[in-house]
Design a protein around this motif. Structure first.
Motif, PDB file in Angstrom:
ATOM      1  N   ARG A 317       0.959  -1.056  -0.025  1.00 59.45           N
ATOM      2  CA  ARG A 317      -0.051   0.091   0.028  1.00 59.45           C
ATOM      3  C   ARG A 317       0.969   1.288  -0.091  1.00 59.45           C
ATOM      4  NH1 ARG A 317      -4.805  -0.089   4.130  1.00 59.45           N
ATOM      5  NH2 ARG A 317      -6.060   0.905   2.556  1.00 59.45           N
ATOM      6  N   GLY A 318       2.100   1.213   0.798  1.00 61.98           N
ATOM      7  CA  GLY A 318       2.922   2.234   0.849  1.00 61.98           C
ATOM      8  C   GLY A 318       3.481   2.533  -0.630  1.00 61.98           C
ATOM      9  N   TYR A 319       4.193   1.617  -1.160  1.00 63.21           N
ATOM     10  CA  TYR A 319       4.772   1.632  -2.342  1.00 63.21           C
ATOM     11  C   TYR A 319       3.897   2.131  -3.413  1.00 63.21           C
ATOM     12  CZ  TYR A 319       8.230  -1.722  -0.678  1.00 63.21           C
ATOM     13  OH  TYR A 319       9.338  -2.123  -0.174  1.00 63.21           O
ATOM     14  N   SER A 320       2.461   1.570  -3.630  1.00 61.71           N
ATOM     15  CA  SER A 320       1.751   1.938  -4.759  1.00 61.71           C
ATOM     16  C   SER A 320       1.166   3.369  -4.441  1.00 61.71           C
ATOM     17  CB  SER A 320       0.380   0.982  -4.639  1.00 61.71           C
ATOM     18  OG  SER A 320      -0.325   0.767  -3.345  1.00 61.71           O
ATOM     19  N   ALA A 321       0.828   3.743  -3.088  1.00 65.98           N
ATOM     20  CA  ALA A 321       0.319   5.095  -2.894  1.00 65.98           C
ATOM     21  C   ALA A 321       1.391   6.217  -3.567  1.00 65.98           C
ATOM     22  CB  ALA A 321       0.244   5.364  -1.211  1.00 65.98           C
ATOM     23  N   TYR A 322       2.625   5.918  -3.284  1.00 62.82           N
ATOM     24  CA  TYR A 322       3.707   6.836  -3.802  1.00 62.82           C
ATOM     25  C   TYR A 322       3.806   6.817  -5.171  1.00 62.82           C
ATOM     26  CZ  TYR A 322       8.364   8.953  -4.395  1.00 62.82           C
ATOM     27  OH  TYR A 322       9.260   9.851  -4.775  1.00 62.82           O
ATOM     28  N   LEU A 331       3.339   8.011   2.993  1.00 64.89           N
ATOM     29  CA  LEU A 331       4.044   8.194   4.283  1.00 64.89           C
ATOM     30  C   LEU A 331       3.469   7.580   5.393  1.00 64.89           C
ATOM     31  CD1 LEU A 331       6.418   9.377   5.699  1.00 64.89           C
ATOM     32  CD2 LEU A 331       5.158  11.602   5.922  1.00 64.89           C
ATOM     33  N   GLN A 332       1.951   7.586   5.335  1.00 67.48           N
ATOM     34  CA  GLN A 332       1.263   7.033   6.630  1.00 67.48           C
ATOM     35  C   GLN A 332       1.403   5.496   6.776  1.00 67.48           C
ATOM     36  OE1 GLN A 332      -0.670   8.703   9.410  1.00 67.48           O
ATOM     37  NE2 GLN A 332      -0.088   6.667  10.013  1.00 67.48           N
ATOM     38  N   TYR A 333       1.206   5.115   5.273  1.00 67.29           N
ATOM     39  CA  TYR A 333       1.544   3.352   5.222  1.00 67.29           C
ATOM     40  C   TYR A 333       2.950   2.806   5.669  1.00 67.29           C
ATOM     41  CZ  TYR A 333      -2.915   3.573   2.797  1.00 67.29           C
ATOM     42  OH  TYR A 333      -4.351   3.597   2.566  1.00 67.29           O
ATOM     43  N   MET A 334       4.067   3.908   5.054  1.00 65.51           N
ATOM     44  CA  MET A 334       5.311   3.348   5.380  1.00 65.51           C
ATOM     45  C   MET A 334       5.785   3.674   7.102  1.00 65.51           C
ATOM     46  SD  MET A 334       5.997   2.024   2.773  1.00 65.51           S
ATOM     47  CE  MET A 334       7.616   1.535   3.470  1.00 65.51           C
ATOM     48  N   ASN A 335       5.115   4.633   7.317  1.00 65.63           N
ATOM     49  CA  ASN A 335       5.345   4.701   9.029  1.00 65.63           C
ATOM     50  C   ASN A 335       4.764   3.873  10.006  1.00 65.63           C
ATOM     51  OD1 ASN A 335       6.872   7.496   9.012  1.00 65.63           O
ATOM     52  ND2 ASN A 335       5.250   8.432   8.827  1.00 65.63           N
ATOM     53  N   ASP A 351      12.141  -0.770   1.437  1.00 61.77           N
ATOM     54  CA  ASP A 351      11.181  -0.208   2.455  1.00 61.77           C
ATOM     55  C   ASP A 351      11.571   1.434   2.685  1.00 61.77           C
ATOM     56  OD1 ASP A 351       9.845  -2.424   2.382  1.00 61.77           O
ATOM     57  OD2 ASP A 351      10.794  -3.292   3.864  1.00 61.77           O
ATOM     58  N   TYR A 352      13.218   1.220   3.183  1.00 60.95           N
ATOM     59  CA  TYR A 352      13.775   2.670   3.214  1.00 60.95           C
ATOM     60  C   TYR A 352      13.795   3.452   2.085  1.00 60.95           C
ATOM     61  CZ  TYR A 352      15.985   0.456   7.351  1.00 60.95           C
ATOM     62  OH  TYR A 352      16.218  -0.322   8.647  1.00 60.95           O
ATOM     63  N   LEU A 353      13.735   2.954   0.728  1.00 60.74           N
ATOM     64  CA  LEU A 353      13.755   3.748  -0.022  1.00 60.74           C
ATOM     65  C   LEU A 353      12.157   4.658  -0.337  1.00 60.74           C
ATOM     66  CD1 LEU A 353      14.547   4.890  -2.893  1.00 60.74           C
ATOM     67  CD2 LEU A 353      13.785   3.005  -4.023  1.00 60.74           C
ATOM     68  N   TYR A 354      11.089   3.948  -0.069  1.00 62.32           N
ATOM     69  CA  TYR A 354       9.980   4.488  -0.171  1.00 62.32           C
ATOM     70  C   TYR A 354       9.607   5.299   1.021  1.00 62.32           C
ATOM     71  CZ  TYR A 354       8.556   2.149  -4.552  1.00 62.32           C
ATOM     72  OH  TYR A 354       8.614   1.949  -6.077  1.00 62.32           O
ATOM     73  N   LEU A 355      10.051   4.810   2.129  1.00 64.56           N
ATOM     74  CA  LEU A 355       9.898   5.779   3.265  1.00 64.56           C
ATOM     75  C   LEU A 355      10.568   7.185   3.082  1.00 64.56           C
ATOM     76  CD1 LEU A 355       8.827   6.355   6.334  1.00 64.56           C
ATOM     77  CD2 LEU A 355      11.118   5.305   6.935  1.00 64.56           C
ATOM     78  N   GLY A 356      11.730   6.911   2.574  1.00 64.23           N
ATOM     79  CA  GLY A 356      12.375   8.152   2.279  1.00 64.23           C
ATOM     80  C   GLY A 356      11.847   9.077   1.356  1.00 64.23           C
ATOM     81  N   GLN A 357      11.552   8.524   0.457  1.00 68.45           N
ATOM     82  CA  GLN A 357      10.916   9.284  -0.846  1.00 68.45           C
ATOM     83  C   GLN A 357       9.626  10.079  -0.507  1.00 68.45           C
ATOM     84  OE1 GLN A 357      12.366   7.199  -4.947  1.00 68.45           O
ATOM     85  NE2 GLN A 357      10.801   6.352  -3.997  1.00 68.45           N
ATOM     86  N   SER A 358       8.815   9.176   0.478  1.00 65.32           N
ATOM     87  CA  SER A 358       7.637   9.919   0.973  1.00 65.32           C
ATOM     88  C   SER A 358       7.966  10.964   1.861  1.00 65.32           C
ATOM     89  CB  SER A 358       6.882   8.457   1.752  1.00 65.32           C
ATOM     90  OG  SER A 358       6.323   7.703   0.567  1.00 65.32           O
ATOM     91  N   GLN A 359       8.810  10.941   2.725  1.00 69.55           N
ATOM     92  CA  GLN A 359       9.307  11.984   3.519  1.00 69.55           C
ATOM     93  C   GLN A 359       9.783  13.278   2.896  1.00 69.55           C
ATOM     94  OE1 GLN A 359      12.238   9.382   5.851  1.00 69.55           O
ATOM     95  NE2 GLN A 359      10.901   9.426   7.539  1.00 69.55           N
TER      96      GLN A 359
END
Length: 572
Positions: A317-322, A331-335, A351-359
């Motif tokens: 969900r985090g990846y697709s939302a981004y 960002l919410q999903y990855m957090n 995981d770190y990549l999509y968290l970082g990009q979302s941030q």
């Protein structure tokens, strides 16, 4: 133990004692396992356990299906019940050992395997076959432990009645990319049972992993032609088309569409369980169908919320939302994912990549860069994402952040893909950052320029035909030079720039000619400052040959008869 794509064969031909109806039922369950219909197999085996509670085989296959679905605790419970119900049956001890291997407890696994051999008949090859397969069917196969067991199984089955021994030996070699030996073993299995489709699928997989895509496609299509309802062949050909797509970017969309069509067929032929849909979601990510991925992952999120695999759903969900530009939800999903994950070994670089990009997309720049660096440290290929961030800072004229990010990029990726651009834009960001401070009289450190010059030097060394590196070294060294007593630090680089272009008239675009004019004027101006009128005239004449109306050159030539000029200004 994770959900694996190896799909090592489980349909071992055991001699099952009992009524004809029971044998058929167990055989049906094993066929369902072989077809990767795990939910169907689980239901059937639970019924068998209930009606034939003393048969150890039932518990073993039930536990093994749990292992394939990554439910290790449930698998242990089934094996434990199987040992209690049928302590002389070796299979459940092997199942316990397999669960031990999945939990990284090799010592306990060996104890259970030794017990299996102890309770089995001395002439029974099946314990050795299953033990060998267990050593292969883990995240990091133990080839040294697997081989003697498989060889012992082959020795005891001296009449080659069971093709599964050769399938397992084929897997042993294929997992090590020993393709000739693997092919020989799979062919021996097929010589015993030509309808053993798993062997042909494994041959197709082997060709795929060797990038012999056409050969792989032929093998898999042969299985589909022979049995249009054999699901694993569709899964494997879907993965083949996906890998083929990535190897041929120009055909990516066509191949990816073929991959998705075949994966959907695989789902239709299996049980469309939570696990199979989850694998489909992961496949959609690699196929870059992020819209469908969002739909599938959102659907999965509404069921089995307490399932350990719900973390994978959260990840998807985090990846697709981004990728769908829904940055707040990403960002919410990855957090949420990082807050809930307990086993940090399950965290992957993406995981770190999509968290970082979302941030970053949510204006959390420092945290974003920090997490993307973690992604790069886990997987160096992710450095392109960090370079993209550095370039976005550059494009936004946030040169200070661009410099610090390119510093990281160039440290982590000194010579890899995109390194030439990284050195170039690092130098430009440094130049513009210093120039802005210079114009604003903030006394910026010349260390900024030294770093810029270093990047341009590396660029020129790696790519001598990138003439702009010489031009920008001239500009950087112009600022590096003394304001009051310039030494002409810029001259070698401006000279190298014009020499390169004069030697290659085909490279003299309109933009290059304008930059040649800049270089000629810089060389001529410094020559005039040093009272070298002959050299000054030579280069100003070169300027006018390109740009007859150039005011700087025209005024310069007039000045040659005037008193010696003061030190030239830093900038035009």
């Amino acid at each position: 133990m994770k959900m694996k794509k190896k799909a090592i064969t489980l349909s071992v031909g055991l001699l099952v004692m009992g009524s004809a109806s029971f044998a058929q039922s167990l055989d049906d369950a094993k066929k369902a396992i072989d077809a990767e219909q795990y939910q169907k197999a689980t239901t059937m085996l639970k019924a068998l356990v209930g009606s034939q509670g003393k048969k150890g085989e039932n518990y073993y296959y039930l536990g093994d299906v749990y292992l394939q679905r990554d439910y290790i605790d449930s698998a242990r419970a089934a094996f434990t019940q199987g040992i209690a119900a049928d302590p002389k049956n070796p299979l459940n001890y092997i199942g316990m050992g397999h669960a031990d291997l999945a939990s990284n407890n090799g010592a306990s696994a060996k104890t259970n395997f030794d017990k299996a051999v102890e309770v089995a008949s001395k002439k029974d090859y099946t314990p050795y076959l299953y033990i060998g397969k267990a050593y292969l069917d883990i995240d990091k196969p133990d080839f040294e432990a697997a081989l003697p067991n498989l060889q012992k199984a082959d020795e005891l089955d001296d009449k080659d009645k069971d093709p599964e021994t050769f399938v397992a030996l084929g897997d042993f070699y294929a997992l090590q990319r020993k393709n000739s030996e693997a092919l020989q073993a799979y062919m021996r299995a097929l010589s015993i049972n030509p309808a053993l489709y798993r062997s042909t699928v494994q041959i197709g997989r082997m060709y795929k992993e060797s990038r012999a895509f056409s050969d792989a496609e032929l093998e898999l299509k042969n299985v589909i032609q022979a049995d249009p309802n054999y699901g694993p062949a569709y899964r494997e050909i879907a993965e083949l088309y996906m890998q083929w797509a990535n190897q041929e970017p120009q055909n990516f969309q066509t191949r990816a569409a073929e991959a998705l069509t075949n994966y959907k067929k695989y789902l239709d032929l299996t049980d469309e369980s939570f696990e199979s849909k989850l694998r489909y979601a992961q496949f959609l990510f690699y196929a870059r169908d992020f819209k469908t991925l969002a739909d599938v992952s959102n659907e999965l999120a509404s069921v089995n919320q307490n399932d350990p695999k719900s973390l994978i759903v959260l990840r998807m969900r985090g990846y697709s939302a981004y990728e769908n530009k829904d940055y707040a939800n990403s960002l919410q999903y990855m957090n949420d994912f990082f807050a809930k994950v307990k086993d940090t070994s399950r965290i992957i670089s993406d995981d770190y990549l999509y968290l970082g990009q979302s941030q970053l997309q949510n204006q959390q720049d420092s945290l974003g860069v920090k997490n993307i660096v973690k992604a790069v440290q886990m997987d160096s290929t992710k450095v392109t994402a960090l370079a993209d961030i550095a370039k976005s800072f550059y494009d936004a004229k946030n040169y200070e952040k661009a410099i610090s990010t390119y510093d990281l990029v160039n440290t982590l990726n000194p010579n890899g893909q995109g390194s030439l651009y990284n050195y170039f834009y690092h130098a430009l960001a440094s130049y513009f950052h210093y120039a802005a401070g210079y114009r604003a009289n903030t006394n910026p450190s010349k260390d900024i320029l030294v770093k810029a010059d270093s990047s341009l030097s590396k660029l020129a060394k790696l790519s001598p035909s990138t003439y702009d590196a010489y031009l920008w070294r001239g500009r950087v060294n112009n600022l590096l030079d003394s304001d009051t007593d310039p030494q002409g630090l810029k001259l070698p680089y401006y000279q190298q720039y014009v020499d390169s272009l004069e030697a290659h008239p085909d490279k003299q675009t309109d933009a290059a000619k304008r930059q040649m004019v800049e270089a000629y004027n810089q060389i001529a101006g410094f020559a005039s400052y040093k009272n070298d009128k002959e050299k000054a005239k030579l280069f100003w004449d070169k300027t006018l040959a390109i740009d007859p109306q150039n005011a700087t050159a025209a005024e310069g030539l007039k000045s040659l008869t005037a008193p010696a000029p003061k030190a030239p200004a830093k900038r035009k």
